[in-house]
Motif scaffolding. Sequence first.
Motif, PDB file in Angstrom:
ATOM      1  N   HIS A  44      36.409  42.898  30.138  1.00 25.15           N
ATOM      2  CA  HIS A  44      35.057  42.632  30.639  1.00 25.15           C
ATOM      3  C   HIS A  44      35.180  41.640  31.790  1.00 25.15           C
ATOM      4  O   HIS A  44      35.642  40.528  31.607  1.00 25.15           O
ATOM      5  CB  HIS A  44      34.209  42.038  29.518  1.00 25.15           C
ATOM      6  CG  HIS A  44      32.802  41.774  29.925  1.00 25.15           C
ATOM      7  ND1 HIS A  44      31.754  41.928  29.061  1.00 25.15           N
ATOM      8  CD2 HIS A  44      32.250  41.366  31.088  1.00 25.15           C
ATOM      9  CE1 HIS A  44      30.623  41.614  29.675  1.00 25.15           C
ATOM     10  NE2 HIS A  44      30.916  41.276  30.908  1.00 25.15           N
ATOM     11  N   VAL A  45      34.746  42.043  32.961  1.00 27.57           N
ATOM     12  CA  VAL A  45      34.775  41.172  34.135  1.00 27.57           C
ATOM     13  C   VAL A  45      33.335  40.846  34.496  1.00 27.57           C
ATOM     14  O   VAL A  45      32.545  41.747  34.757  1.00 27.57           O
ATOM     15  CB  VAL A  45      35.485  41.857  35.323  1.00 27.57           C
ATOM     16  CG1 VAL A  45      35.487  40.956  36.548  1.00 27.57           C
ATOM     17  CG2 VAL A  45      36.906  42.250  34.943  1.00 27.57           C
ATOM     18  N   ALA A  46      33.000  39.574  34.492  1.00 29.56           N
ATOM     19  CA  ALA A  46      31.633  39.151  34.789  1.00 29.56           C
ATOM     20  C   ALA A  46      31.661  37.994  35.767  1.00 29.56           C
ATOM     21  O   ALA A  46      32.698  37.362  35.975  1.00 29.56           O
ATOM     22  CB  ALA A  46      30.941  38.727  33.493  1.00 29.56           C
ATOM     23  N   GLY A  50      33.430  38.253  43.342  1.00 27.27           N
ATOM     24  CA  GLY A  50      34.832  38.585  43.144  1.00 27.27           C
ATOM     25  C   GLY A  50      35.121  39.625  42.086  1.00 27.27           C
ATOM     26  O   GLY A  50      36.292  39.863  41.768  1.00 27.27           O
ATOM     27  N   LYS A  51      34.105  40.266  41.531  1.00 25.96           N
ATOM     28  CA  LYS A  51      34.361  41.260  40.472  1.00 25.96           C
ATOM     29  C   LYS A  51      35.158  42.446  41.001  1.00 25.96           C
ATOM     30  O   LYS A  51      36.075  42.918  40.353  1.00 25.96           O
ATOM     31  CB  LYS A  51      33.049  41.724  39.848  1.00 25.96           C
ATOM     32  CG  LYS A  51      32.363  40.673  39.003  1.00 25.96           C
ATOM     33  CD  LYS A  51      31.073  41.198  38.401  1.00 25.96           C
ATOM     34  CE  LYS A  51      30.007  41.487  39.405  1.00 25.96           C
ATOM     35  NZ  LYS A  51      29.488  40.352  40.150  1.00 25.96           N
ATOM     36  N   GLY A  52      34.806  42.929  42.186  1.00 26.12           N
ATOM     37  CA  GLY A  52      35.492  44.096  42.739  1.00 26.12           C
ATOM     38  C   GLY A  52      36.963  43.837  42.964  1.00 26.12           C
ATOM     39  O   GLY A  52      37.821  44.641  42.574  1.00 26.12           O
ATOM     40  N   SER A  53      37.291  42.724  43.582  1.00 27.66           N
ATOM     41  CA  SER A  53      38.699  42.415  43.839  1.00 27.66           C
ATOM     42  C   SER A  53      39.437  42.108  42.541  1.00 27.66           C
ATOM     43  O   SER A  53      40.605  42.457  42.384  1.00 27.66           O
ATOM     44  CB  SER A  53      38.830  41.256  44.823  1.00 27.66           C
ATOM     45  OG  SER A  53      38.144  40.119  44.355  1.00 27.66           O
TER      46      SER A  53
END
Length: 66
Positions: A44-46, A50-53
Motif C-alpha cells: 500500500h503506497v499512500a 511521490g506515489k508514482g515514482s
Amino acid sequence: MQYADLLARLLPARRFGMVFGLERIRALLDTLGAPDARLGTVIHVAGTNGKGSTVQMISRLLAASG
C-alpha cells in the motif's frame, strides 16, 4: 529515532482516545471472511507526493528480484 523513543512519544496520546494496533481492523476483516488473505502480498503506497515514482521503483525492484 528509535522504536522505543517513538513509543514513548505516541503512548501518552492514548489518554485522548487514540487506540494503536491492528486488533480492530483484524476483527473487521475476520468478520468479512478475511478478504485480505485472498489477495496475497499487497504493498500500500499512500501520501501526498511521490506515489508514482515510488510504485515504479517498487515495481522494478520486484521485477529484478524475480
